[in-house]
Design a protein around this motif. Structure first.
Motif, short mmCIF file in Angstrom:
data_model
loop_
_atom_site.label_atom_id
_atom_site.label_comp_id
_atom_site.label_asym_id
_atom_site.label_seq_id
_atom_site.Cartn_x
_atom_site.Cartn_y
_atom_site.Cartn_z
N SER A 171 142.45 64.94 19.56
CA SER A 171 143.31 65.74 18.68
C SER A 171 142.66 67.06 18.30
N GLU A 172 141.36 67.12 18.42
CA GLU A 172 140.64 68.34 18.07
C GLU A 172 140.50 69.31 19.25
N THR B 68 141.82 78.46 17.75
CA THR B 68 141.24 77.11 17.86
C THR B 68 140.45 76.86 19.14
N PRO C 249 141.12 75.52 22.31
CA PRO C 249 141.15 74.17 22.86
C PRO C 249 140.49 74.11 24.24
N THR D 221 152.04 68.56 15.46
CA THR D 221 151.13 68.98 16.53
C THR D 221 151.75 70.17 17.28
N GLN E 242 146.59 69.14 18.99
CA GLN E 242 146.05 69.82 17.81
C GLN E 242 147.13 70.01 16.75
N GLN E 243 146.72 70.02 15.49
CA GLN E 243 147.65 70.36 14.43
C GLN E 243 147.99 71.84 14.55
#
Length: 298
Positions: free
Chosen positions: A241-242, A185, A187, A257, A248-249
């Motif tokens: 959240s992204e 992801t 982040p 999360t 993040q999920q």
């Protein structure tokens, strides 16, 4: 003969050799500039310097963990082929292990590695392997325990992407899972508080302008207070959240999360590093057709 700073500078400019190497070459040759150049060439130092203007955007990221400390080190080369070279891999491994004992990349370059500095060892390797290589950066994380993960691995300790996750508490394997999540992801920061404020301000400006323009062209415009107090904050919450790890999920369980997954496992994520080979380096794009046309015109 007295070796002056100007002489050292002149030799460095003409060969690209390091300051100490240039000074030693002049000392060994009694200040004879041409002989000093030859001395550097015989040592492979001038040859290495001639490659220094080539873009080194390939290579490997090495990771190492010792107790509650983890390090990631990026060593670049000109081609990905070198990343498959056993000698280059050994170089990255040795540099990464040495990084466990220092605080930053400058200290790493000066660190001893079998009687030579890391920087001198790299210079020797450039002359042998025949490509420009750079020790670009290193990063450190610390916690009660640290987990490492390598994506697109050349060996278990090095590859195209290296991730470190430091946690507070007793790790039961969740840190490695979170490291894998980070590799996927990418982040921007651990939490909202850790985000670069210029990034936050830029996103806020974009979302504000977007919301106002959409409202201005809407068949049913909303009150200004709704835009400012509901819509814009909602979009910023989605943005956080992204791009922030803890919000993040979790890839392995999208119902929670990452922060919640860590909490459920009894740990707290305190730091992470995601280092990918060549990120941020601008590669020169060759236009083969233009190069041929230029040659023909010449």
């Amino acid at each position: 003969m007295t070796i002056t700073a100007q002489m050292v500078k002149e030799l460095r400019d003409s060969t690209g050799a390091g300051m100490m190497d240039a000074k030693k070459a002049l000392t060994e040759t009694a200040g004879d500039m041409e002989a000093a150049v030859d001395w550097l060439r015989t040592k492979g130092l001038a040859k290495a310097a001639k490659k220094a203007d080539r873009v080194a955007a390939e290579g490997l990221v090495g990771v190492a963990v010792s107790g509650g400390k983890g390090v990631a080190v990026e060593v670049n080369s000109e081609t990905d082929f070198v990343g498959k070279n056993a000698d280059f891999q050994a170089l990255v491994s040795n540099f990464t292990k040495a990084a466990l004992n220092v605080a930053d990349v400058d200290a790493l370059k000066a660190a001893d590695l079998g009687g030579k500095t890391v920087e001198a060892t790299l210079t020797d390797a450039i002359a042998i392997i025949g490509e420009n290589m750079t020790l670009r950066r290193m990063a450190v994380v610390e916690g009660d325990s640290v987990a490492a993960y390598v994506h697109t691995a050349a060996t278990p300790e090095m590859g195209r992407i290296g991730v470190l996750v430091a946690v507070k508490g007793t790790d039961n394997g969740i840190a490695k899972q979170i490291a894998m999540h980070i590799a996927a992801t990418n982040p921007l920061a651990l939490s909202e508080a850790d985000l670069d404020q210029t990034v936050v301000e830029r996103e806020l400006a974009v979302q504000t302008q977007k919301a106002l323009e959409e409202n201005a062209t809407s068949a049913k415009p909303k009150p200004e207070a709704v835009i400012q107090n509901n819509i814009i904050p909602g979009r910023m919450k989605r943005f956080f959240s992204e791009v922030t790890l803890l919000n993040q999920q979790f890839v392995l369980n999208p119902d929670v999360t990452v922060g919640q997954a860590a909490k459920d496992a009894g740990v707290e994520v305190v730091a992470f590093v995601r280092m990918a080979v060549g990120e941020g380096i601008e590669k020169e794009k060759e236009d083969f057709a233009a190069e041929v046309a230029k040659t023909l015109k010449g």
